[in-house]
Enzyme design. Sequence first.
Site, PDB file in Angstrom:
ATOM      1  N   ARG A   1      21.663   5.646   9.852  1.00 35.07           N
ATOM      2  CA  ARG A   1      21.974   6.437   8.784  1.00 35.07           C
ATOM      3  C   ARG A   1      20.814   8.305   9.126  1.00 35.07           C
ATOM      4  O   ARG A   1      21.194   8.962   8.581  1.00 35.07           O
ATOM      5  CB  ARG A   1      20.712   5.439   7.738  1.00 35.07           C
TER       6      ARG A   1
ATOM      7  N   CYS B   1     -14.406 -12.026  25.024  1.00 33.24           N
ATOM      8  CA  CYS B   1     -13.177 -12.400  24.892  1.00 33.24           C
ATOM      9  C   CYS B   1     -13.030 -14.560  23.786  1.00 33.24           C
ATOM     10  O   CYS B   1     -14.045 -15.007  23.988  1.00 33.24           O
ATOM     11  CB  CYS B   1     -12.038 -13.470  25.959  1.00 33.24           C
TER      12      CYS B   1
ATOM     13  N   LYS C   1      13.028  -4.307  -7.287  1.00 36.58           N
ATOM     14  CA  LYS C   1      12.328  -4.494  -5.923  1.00 36.58           C
ATOM     15  C   LYS C   1      10.675  -5.446  -7.187  1.00 36.58           C
ATOM     16  O   LYS C   1      10.538  -5.514  -8.070  1.00 36.58           O
ATOM     17  CB  LYS C   1      11.048  -3.291  -5.409  1.00 36.58           C
TER      18      LYS C   1
ATOM     19  N   GLU D   1       0.764  -1.208   0.050  1.00 29.36           N
ATOM     20  CA  GLU D   1       0.261  -0.201  -0.213  1.00 29.36           C
ATOM     21  C   GLU D   1       1.299   1.085   0.049  1.00 29.36           C
ATOM     22  O   GLU D   1       0.626   2.230  -0.710  1.00 29.36           O
ATOM     23  CB  GLU D   1      -0.696  -0.120   1.318  1.00 29.36           C
TER      24      GLU D   1
ATOM     25  N   LEU E   1      18.012   4.995  -2.874  1.00 32.87           N
ATOM     26  CA  LEU E   1      17.772   4.970  -4.491  1.00 32.87           C
ATOM     27  C   LEU E   1      17.291   4.516  -4.676  1.00 32.87           C
ATOM     28  O   LEU E   1      16.345   4.843  -4.323  1.00 32.87           O
ATOM     29  CB  LEU E   1      18.819   3.347  -4.322  1.00 32.87           C
TER      30      LEU E   1
ATOM     31  N   LYS F   1      19.177  -6.799  -1.737  1.00 35.37           N
ATOM     32  CA  LYS F   1      18.825  -5.460  -0.139  1.00 35.37           C
ATOM     33  C   LYS F   1      18.231  -5.725   0.951  1.00 35.37           C
ATOM     34  O   LYS F   1      16.752  -5.919   0.781  1.00 35.37           O
ATOM     35  CB  LYS F   1      17.362  -4.215  -1.078  1.00 35.37           C
TER      36      LYS F   1
END
Length: 655
Positions: A125, A386, A297, A34, A81, A104
């Site tokens: 990063r 439950c 991908k 998504e 990238l 990747k």
Amino acid sequence: MSDDTKRMRELIDILDKAAKAYYVQGVEIMSNYEYDSLYDELEALEEKTGIQMSDSPTLKVGYDVVSEIPKERHAKRMLSLSKTKSVDELAEFVGDKKGLLSWKLDGLTIVLSYENGSLVKAVTRGNGEIGEIVTSNAKAFKNIPLSIEYKGNLVIRGEAVIFYSDFEKVNAEIPETDAKYKNPRNLCSGSVRQLDSNITKERNVRFFAFDLVEASDVDFKNSKDEELKWLKTQGFQVVDYYVVNKDNIRETIEKMEAAIPGNDFPTDGLVLLYDDIEYGKSLGTTIKYPRNAIAFKWKDETQETVLREIEWSASRTGLINPIAVFDSVELEGTSVSRASLHNISYIREFKLGIGDRIEVFKANMIIPQIAKNLTCSDNAQIPAVCPVCSGATVQKKDTDSVTLYCTNPECPAKHIKKFVHFASRDAMNIEGISEATFERFVQKKIITEPADIFHLDEHRDTIVNMDGFGEKSFEKMIESVNNAKDTDLYRILYGIGIPGIGLANAKAIARVLKTPEACANASKEDLMSIDGVGEVLADAFTDFFNNPQNIREYEDILKNVSLKENDNSNNSNVLEGLKFVITGSLNNFDNRSDLKNYIESLGGSTASSVSSNTDYLISNEKSSGSEKSKKAASLGVPVISEEEFMILVKQKNMM
């Protein structure tokens, strides 16, 4: 404001919220499928209108750092990238050049710095410009070299990841979390970006290098391939890669795709990088992407199916997880009929309802998820009780997600650990029932109390038809259950989970009190007269047996077992009053636990560390420089081998 720019603004807000939840809070509020779809829509609108907002995720690199971990600015900005899902575009990118095609990895990017052969810094990063300093945690990674042969300044980039097998173990061992980690990437981020390096070590974080940034005075022959080979000589694990060109890139992609189901490490695509270092540098960068590499991908394979049921699964924390059950479809070579729905917010976001036509896919070609809801009936009912105990449920908002909980403190699903402990090796020693299996048995109401374990044979048809079970595994489990019915009183006392009562205490109490009735009716004074049982343990023991529910479960267990004779003859307490510590490897016993149990069966006690109260240190390496050996020498504690220990037992038996 035009409709296009309104939609762009809406997409930026949605994507920013999802990215913050995923990368900073470790919460997944939408699938990768998504997210990618919305991102592609935004990118198309930006190209159509010629407008790019300053806060657009198409311009951002990484995400803002908001934790309390110390920060540091990277010497060189780290870029993302560009990506493609087209094999043709990947082949066009490599052209007539030599390229490196690597996995990747789906984890957390880390920059490591070494000086004079030692690791001096590790930085995440972050947002590409500022990262978090995680040096102490990096030193706890499973496979990272703390010192290397190269003595110059070395800077490398790589990915910290947690393997699927370790991810599953960690998820099973964290009862205090309200929801299990959704994927290894979130778990890895939480393991590296926190303040306790012991947690990092326990979770088996691994580091795989993928880029050498700086290493002066080393000739790499203008080749990225040579750089990575050199890193291997320094002790680094390097991401798996293949050397490719326009002639073999397609078959290499197919080979890597076929390997995904068997990979233990998480990936979310491939990376293609030019081998020629100078050529890659000459291409420069865009505002967001370097031009010497591209990410690939796979196009997610989707199948249309029908949602038939939302199954609600209660857990030991009280969290009730929704699971989609749909008509079976083939995805990535396997049959799929179930997918996690994560929480109530996820159900509402997809407007799910029974009978809806949905599209499903496998995230990273492994984890089944819902991609789209084609009919959006939005009629899913959230249970008021439950599914395990019929206790009332309550909806709670946690960060940006609404989750469902059972409010009954006595719900069997909250006592999974109790059943696991009861079946453990030192308790009833029942093999073939994992913690995950207990969860499923409780979910199906096969087990509600410990004694139910002895009646699993009454549920043959249900168990044999469960995923992962069959006739053979069922028969082995039942055989182990039947063997456990002939047992010792101390195993029951230990297995029922009396607070503070360990195995040694249980053995001592059973040895003195002898019968189940005497144990249940023991007074505080009776218990305190037993060696090793003080006031706190005596209170815990009597409090346990003053609880009618505990008494009932204890009696139910006794109805299903046959107790061995409590043999006090033949000097079975020959080691009474003696305390032992064990260290090093063993020759005659399978492990330290076996030797410990043997000592305690003879009335002795064991400890994990040497003290002035220790009578003997058992070690087959008397000249060992271990801390226990040094402590024994300083305190004058005798050090004996296994053979000498057995001679001691024989001598005691003859007295």
